[in-house]
Design a protein around this motif. Sequence first.
Motif, PDB file in Angstrom:
ATOM      1  N   ALA A   1       0.857  -1.191   0.000  1.00 16.83           N
ATOM      2  CA  ALA A   1       0.000   0.000   0.000  1.00 16.83           C
ATOM      3  C   ALA A   1       0.893   1.242   0.000  1.00 16.83           C
ATOM      4  O   ALA A   1       1.614   1.495   0.956  1.00 16.83           O
ATOM      5  CB  ALA A   1      -0.910   0.002   1.220  1.00 16.83           C
ATOM      6  N   ARG A   2       0.860   2.006  -1.081  1.00 13.14           N
ATOM      7  CA  ARG A   2       1.708   3.194  -1.214  1.00 13.14           C
ATOM      8  C   ARG A   2       0.947   4.429  -0.758  1.00 13.14           C
ATOM      9  O   ARG A   2      -0.102   4.765  -1.305  1.00 13.14           O
ATOM     10  CB  ARG A   2       2.141   3.372  -2.669  1.00 13.14           C
ATOM     11  CG  ARG A   2       2.917   2.186  -3.221  1.00 13.14           C
ATOM     12  CD  ARG A   2       4.297   2.099  -2.599  1.00 13.14           C
ATOM     13  NE  ARG A   2       5.063   0.961  -3.111  1.00 13.14           N
ATOM     14  CZ  ARG A   2       6.300   0.675  -2.768  1.00 13.14           C
ATOM     15  NH1 ARG A   2       6.927   1.450  -1.915  1.00 13.14           N
ATOM     16  NH2 ARG A   2       6.918  -0.378  -3.259  1.00 13.14           N
ATOM     17  N   LEU A   3       1.465   5.090   0.250  1.00 12.61           N
ATOM     18  CA  LEU A   3       0.816   6.292   0.756  1.00 12.61           C
ATOM     19  C   LEU A   3       1.645   7.513   0.376  1.00 12.61           C
ATOM     20  O   LEU A   3       2.877   7.470   0.408  1.00 12.61           O
ATOM     21  CB  LEU A   3       0.672   6.210   2.275  1.00 12.61           C
ATOM     22  CG  LEU A   3      -0.191   5.050   2.776  1.00 12.61           C
ATOM     23  CD1 LEU A   3      -0.232   5.056   4.297  1.00 12.61           C
ATOM     24  CD2 LEU A   3      -1.599   5.132   2.217  1.00 12.61           C
ATOM     25  N   PRO A   4       0.995   8.617   0.005  1.00  9.63           N
ATOM     26  CA  PRO A   4       1.746   9.796  -0.436  1.00  9.63           C
ATOM     27  C   PRO A   4       2.511  10.460   0.705  1.00  9.63           C
ATOM     28  O   PRO A   4       2.030  10.536   1.839  1.00  9.63           O
ATOM     29  CB  PRO A   4       0.643  10.732  -0.965  1.00  9.63           C
ATOM     30  CG  PRO A   4      -0.600  10.305  -0.237  1.00  9.63           C
ATOM     31  CD  PRO A   4      -0.467   8.826  -0.038  1.00  9.63           C
TER      32      PRO A   4
ATOM     33  N   ILE B   1      12.511  13.807  14.875  1.00  8.29           N
ATOM     34  CA  ILE B   1      11.204  14.222  14.356  1.00  8.29           C
ATOM     35  C   ILE B   1      10.901  13.547  13.020  1.00  8.29           C
ATOM     36  O   ILE B   1       9.811  12.986  12.824  1.00  8.29           O
ATOM     37  CB  ILE B   1      11.148  15.759  14.241  1.00  8.29           C
ATOM     38  CG1 ILE B   1      11.139  16.383  15.637  1.00  8.29           C
ATOM     39  CG2 ILE B   1       9.923  16.197  13.441  1.00  8.29           C
ATOM     40  CD1 ILE B   1      11.212  17.898  15.651  1.00  8.29           C
ATOM     41  N   ALA B   2      11.831  13.560  12.086  1.00  8.53           N
ATOM     42  CA  ALA B   2      11.598  12.905  10.791  1.00  8.53           C
ATOM     43  C   ALA B   2      11.503  11.391  10.953  1.00  8.53           C
ATOM     44  O   ALA B   2      10.780  10.718  10.214  1.00  8.53           O
ATOM     45  CB  ALA B   2      12.706  13.275   9.806  1.00  8.53           C
ATOM     46  N   THR B   3      12.235  10.854  11.924  1.00  8.43           N
ATOM     47  CA  THR B   3      12.126   9.422  12.216  1.00  8.43           C
ATOM     48  C   THR B   3      10.709   9.065  12.633  1.00  8.43           C
ATOM     49  O   THR B   3      10.137   8.063  12.185  1.00  8.43           O
ATOM     50  CB  THR B   3      13.118   9.037  13.327  1.00  8.43           C
ATOM     51  OG1 THR B   3      14.444   9.092  12.795  1.00  8.43           O
ATOM     52  CG2 THR B   3      12.850   7.649  13.858  1.00  8.43           C
ATOM     53  N   ARG B   4      10.123   9.883  13.511  1.00  7.85           N
ATOM     54  CA  ARG B   4       8.752   9.623  13.952  1.00  7.85           C
ATOM     55  C   ARG B   4       7.772   9.704  12.780  1.00  7.85           C
ATOM     56  O   ARG B   4       6.873   8.869  12.645  1.00  7.85           O
ATOM     57  CB  ARG B   4       8.369  10.635  15.038  1.00  7.85           C
ATOM     58  CG  ARG B   4       6.916  10.567  15.471  1.00  7.85           C
ATOM     59  CD  ARG B   4       6.553   9.242  16.107  1.00  7.85           C
ATOM     60  NE  ARG B   4       5.149   9.225  16.511  1.00  7.85           N
ATOM     61  CZ  ARG B   4       4.538   8.168  17.013  1.00  7.85           C
ATOM     62  NH1 ARG B   4       5.194   7.027  17.169  1.00  7.85           N
ATOM     63  NH2 ARG B   4       3.271   8.231  17.370  1.00  7.85           N
ATOM     64  N   GLU B   5       7.939  10.691  11.902  1.00  4.80           N
ATOM     65  CA  GLU B   5       7.023  10.833  10.776  1.00  4.80           C
ATOM     66  C   GLU B   5       7.164   9.661   9.798  1.00  4.80           C
ATOM     67  O   GLU B   5       6.166   9.188   9.238  1.00  4.80           O
ATOM     68  CB  GLU B   5       7.270  12.163  10.060  1.00  4.80           C
ATOM     69  CG  GLU B   5       6.908  13.389  10.882  1.00  4.80           C
ATOM     70  CD  GLU B   5       5.446  13.401  11.322  1.00  4.80           C
ATOM     71  OE1 GLU B   5       4.576  12.973  10.520  1.00  4.80           O
ATOM     72  OE2 GLU B   5       5.176  13.821  12.464  1.00  4.80           O
ATOM     73  N   ALA B   6       8.382   9.177   9.595  1.00  2.00           N
ATOM     74  CA  ALA B   6       8.573   8.007   8.736  1.00  2.00           C
ATOM     75  C   ALA B   6       7.919   6.781   9.356  1.00  2.00           C
ATOM     76  O   ALA B   6       7.303   5.963   8.651  1.00  2.00           O
ATOM     77  CB  ALA B   6      10.063   7.766   8.510  1.00  2.00           C
TER      78      ALA B   6
ATOM     79  N   VAL C   1      14.537   4.035   5.195  1.00  2.44           N
ATOM     80  CA  VAL C   1      15.512   5.044   4.769  1.00  2.44           C
ATOM     81  C   VAL C   1      14.948   5.873   3.616  1.00  2.44           C
ATOM     82  O   VAL C   1      15.124   7.103   3.560  1.00  2.44           O
ATOM     83  CB  VAL C   1      16.837   4.375   4.377  1.00  2.44           C
ATOM     84  CG1 VAL C   1      17.768   5.372   3.691  1.00  2.44           C
ATOM     85  CG2 VAL C   1      17.512   3.799   5.620  1.00  2.44           C
ATOM     86  N   THR C   2      14.248   5.232   2.690  1.00  5.45           N
ATOM     87  CA  THR C   2      13.652   5.960   1.565  1.00  5.45           C
ATOM     88  C   THR C   2      12.640   6.990   2.050  1.00  5.45           C
ATOM     89  O   THR C   2      12.681   8.170   1.655  1.00  5.45           O
ATOM     90  CB  THR C   2      12.969   4.980   0.595  1.00  5.45           C
ATOM     91  OG1 THR C   2      13.956   4.106   0.046  1.00  5.45           O
ATOM     92  CG2 THR C   2      12.273   5.723  -0.534  1.00  5.45           C
ATOM     93  N   VAL C   3      11.712   6.567   2.915  1.00  2.00           N
ATOM     94  CA  VAL C   3      10.666   7.470   3.402  1.00  2.00           C
ATOM     95  C   VAL C   3      11.262   8.540   4.307  1.00  2.00           C
ATOM     96  O   VAL C   3      10.889   9.722   4.229  1.00  2.00           O
ATOM     97  CB  VAL C   3       9.573   6.665   4.136  1.00  2.00           C
ATOM     98  CG1 VAL C   3       8.569   7.592   4.809  1.00  2.00           C
ATOM     99  CG2 VAL C   3       8.856   5.732   3.161  1.00  2.00           C
TER     100      VAL C   3
END
Length: 422
Positions: A28-31, A105-110, A313-315
Amino acid sequence: MSAEVSRYDRRAASRVLAGLAQPGLFEARLPVPDQLRIEYAGTALQTEPNSHLTFSQRLYLERFMRPCRSYQVTSATHRITWTDSSGVPNTGHYRADGLGPIMPIATREATLLLWQAVAANTELAQRISALGPREHAVLAGTTTDHDPLEIFRVGIEATGRALAQHALLARQTPYRSAAEFAHGMHDSGIFAAVATRWYWELQASTYRRGMIPVTLAAQPDGTVRYTAETVATLRAMKDTTIDEAHMVMRRATSAEGLSVPEAIAKYHEDLDLISRQYALLPAGTRPACLAAMPHQLDGAHYSLLPLVVDQFVTVFTQLAARCVLVEVPLDPADELTADGPATAEDQVFYVPDMNCKHCVRTITGVLENMGIKVAEIDLISKRVVAEFRSPRNRARAFEAIRDGGYNPVGERPAQHPTESTV
């Protein structure tokens, strides 16, 4: 279906999870949002006199990290709090001489985006619903979280935890941006090193305390590696943890004549601290993360860990480039001066770094040992409802929870909307 008796089998549990994930865990690909505006508040960590460690860090080091020494540990310089894009309060750490608050912060969002992708995978849900009693029995007997979706969620979060925690060592690497660091950790095999050399509670507890017992050495090819001293120390800590777990079980089953289930039930607090799974390991076994075990599926070699790491890592790289961080002042707390009765609002708080059933048991135990009844505790929202007697009682409970390595938040801050650039 007939009921199956739970059984401890790490390889079988790993194969169940690999079989569920192998057809496509993140189909499932989410934007990825165009832009995320996140407000955070930061405060400098207060270290003990003549030390680079805080009281909580030193206490954990001395009690649970033998034979690691303080000089082998790197500490964060700052702790931050923020509300993520799902409206859940969070805490994290960073070093002022490193990559900054973007890493936690970016880790949590990923993590959130990949959680949503797994939850939206209808074919995965169908495969999980088709599991038989034997597969459920081996997961129940081997893993802390028995539901496959929860196990995948915890694994994704642990991947992000490894990335954000190792960012405390960014100055030991040639990587100078969040994206460079994430790809450098990936190319260097650091995620696999964490999965095979660390033990679970060490990674979770040191992360919550803003510390890491690792030194990185840059290589001529641009990658980094753990130093020989780090490898030896991690192995010694893991062996000590396994030995302590076996000692508890030997005492319970031999000297006290308890069965294994009875021993686990009686000494669950001791075994929670040093991992119930290690107590059941055959002698001489050195366990690795279930996701790191290789399998032959459909005639091909398969391991779950590289799949999760690649996607993370990509996200993460995409989100790190799109997060707009704004620092705001930290509100001073006045709870310590309040002796009146607790209000309904006082009873609710959040523990952002509560991420598995082990955490739930630990936090519940801390509160109940203080005579505070826990009415509700929810892993997804990180929400806890407890029967505090007064604001002062709550503040003292918060201090006890912090000493356990968690960072309770009194209220859920207002959610900040996602902003898109045109």
